[in-house]
Design a protein around this motif. Structure first.
Motif, PDB file in Angstrom:
ATOM      1  N   ALA A  64     116.264  41.363 -58.704  1.00  0.00           N
ATOM      2  CA  ALA A  64     115.868  40.739 -57.435  1.00  0.00           C
ATOM      3  C   ALA A  64     116.904  40.987 -56.343  1.00  0.00           C
ATOM      4  O   ALA A  64     116.569  41.067 -55.163  1.00  0.00           O
ATOM      5  CB  ALA A  64     115.666  39.246 -57.628  1.00  0.00           C
ATOM      6  N   SER A  65     118.166  41.120 -56.705  1.00  0.00           N
ATOM      7  CA  SER A  65     119.206  41.306 -55.688  1.00  0.00           C
ATOM      8  C   SER A  65     119.542  42.775 -55.435  1.00  0.00           C
ATOM      9  O   SER A  65     120.348  43.076 -54.561  1.00  0.00           O
ATOM     10  CB  SER A  65     120.472  40.557 -56.097  1.00  0.00           C
ATOM     11  OG  SER A  65     120.989  41.083 -57.298  1.00  0.00           O
ATOM     12  N   LEU A  66     118.916  43.707 -56.168  1.00  0.00           N
ATOM     13  CA  LEU A  66     119.218  45.131 -55.967  1.00  0.00           C
ATOM     14  C   LEU A  66     118.841  45.609 -54.569  1.00  0.00           C
ATOM     15  O   LEU A  66     119.578  46.396 -53.968  1.00  0.00           O
ATOM     16  CB  LEU A  66     118.513  45.977 -57.022  1.00  0.00           C
ATOM     17  CG  LEU A  66     119.154  45.976 -58.405  1.00  0.00           C
ATOM     18  CD1 LEU A  66     118.337  46.829 -59.360  1.00  0.00           C
ATOM     19  CD2 LEU A  66     120.582  46.466 -58.344  1.00  0.00           C
ATOM     20  N   SER A  67     117.717  45.158 -54.036  1.00  0.00           N
ATOM     21  CA  SER A  67     117.331  45.615 -52.694  1.00  0.00           C
ATOM     22  C   SER A  67     118.329  45.127 -51.646  1.00  0.00           C
ATOM     23  O   SER A  67     118.659  45.862 -50.709  1.00  0.00           O
ATOM     24  CB  SER A  67     115.923  45.146 -52.348  1.00  0.00           C
ATOM     25  OG  SER A  67     115.884  43.740 -52.263  1.00  0.00           O
ATOM     26  N   THR A  68     118.859  43.914 -51.817  1.00  0.00           N
ATOM     27  CA  THR A  68     119.869  43.404 -50.891  1.00  0.00           C
ATOM     28  C   THR A  68     121.157  44.206 -50.985  1.00  0.00           C
ATOM     29  O   THR A  68     121.773  44.535 -49.971  1.00  0.00           O
ATOM     30  CB  THR A  68     120.160  41.921 -51.188  1.00  0.00           C
ATOM     31  OG1 THR A  68     118.947  41.194 -51.132  1.00  0.00           O
ATOM     32  CG2 THR A  68     121.155  41.356 -50.199  1.00  0.00           C
ATOM     33  N   ILE A  69     121.530  44.550 -52.202  1.00  0.00           N
ATOM     34  CA  ILE A  69     122.751  45.347 -52.405  1.00  0.00           C
ATOM     35  C   ILE A  69     122.601  46.715 -51.748  1.00  0.00           C
ATOM     36  O   ILE A  69     123.499  47.181 -51.044  1.00  0.00           O
ATOM     37  CB  ILE A  69     123.064  45.479 -53.901  1.00  0.00           C
ATOM     38  CG1 ILE A  69     123.484  44.113 -54.460  1.00  0.00           C
ATOM     39  CG2 ILE A  69     124.140  46.521 -54.152  1.00  0.00           C
ATOM     40  CD1 ILE A  69     123.615  44.069 -55.955  1.00  0.00           C
ATOM     41  N   PHE A  70     121.448  47.363 -51.951  1.00  0.00           N
ATOM     42  CA  PHE A  70     121.243  48.677 -51.346  1.00  0.00           C
ATOM     43  C   PHE A  70     121.136  48.590 -49.821  1.00  0.00           C
ATOM     44  O   PHE A  70     121.549  49.506 -49.119  1.00  0.00           O
ATOM     45  CB  PHE A  70     120.022  49.371 -51.950  1.00  0.00           C
ATOM     46  CG  PHE A  70     120.301  49.940 -53.302  1.00  0.00           C
ATOM     47  CD1 PHE A  70     121.242  50.944 -53.474  1.00  0.00           C
ATOM     48  CD2 PHE A  70     119.629  49.467 -54.414  1.00  0.00           C
ATOM     49  CE1 PHE A  70     121.509  51.479 -54.714  1.00  0.00           C
ATOM     50  CE2 PHE A  70     119.886  49.988 -55.667  1.00  0.00           C
ATOM     51  CZ  PHE A  70     120.830  50.998 -55.826  1.00  0.00           C
TER      52      PHE A  70
END
Length: 57
Positions: free
Chosen positions: A9-15
């Protein structure tokens, strides 16, 4: 392995943050080149290019 890797769920925020950082770096690295090109353009427009054909020592 909880707490070691980011969840999906947090991968898009990290990218998104990585993309922002890369964009900032590209902008900062391009400033000297763009500044020099603008300086060169304004000199050529104001006084014309200076072409020296003589070589003195």
């Amino acid at each position: 392995m909880a707490g070691e890797l980011p969840d999906r769920a947090s991968l898009s925020t990290i990218f998104d943050h990585l993309d922002y950082q890369l964009a900032c770096q590209a902008y900062l690295w391009s400033l000297p080149l763009v500044s020099y090109a603008q300086w060169q353009s304004s000199i050529e427009m104001s006084s014309g290019p200076v072409i020296s054909t003589s070589c003195t020592m």
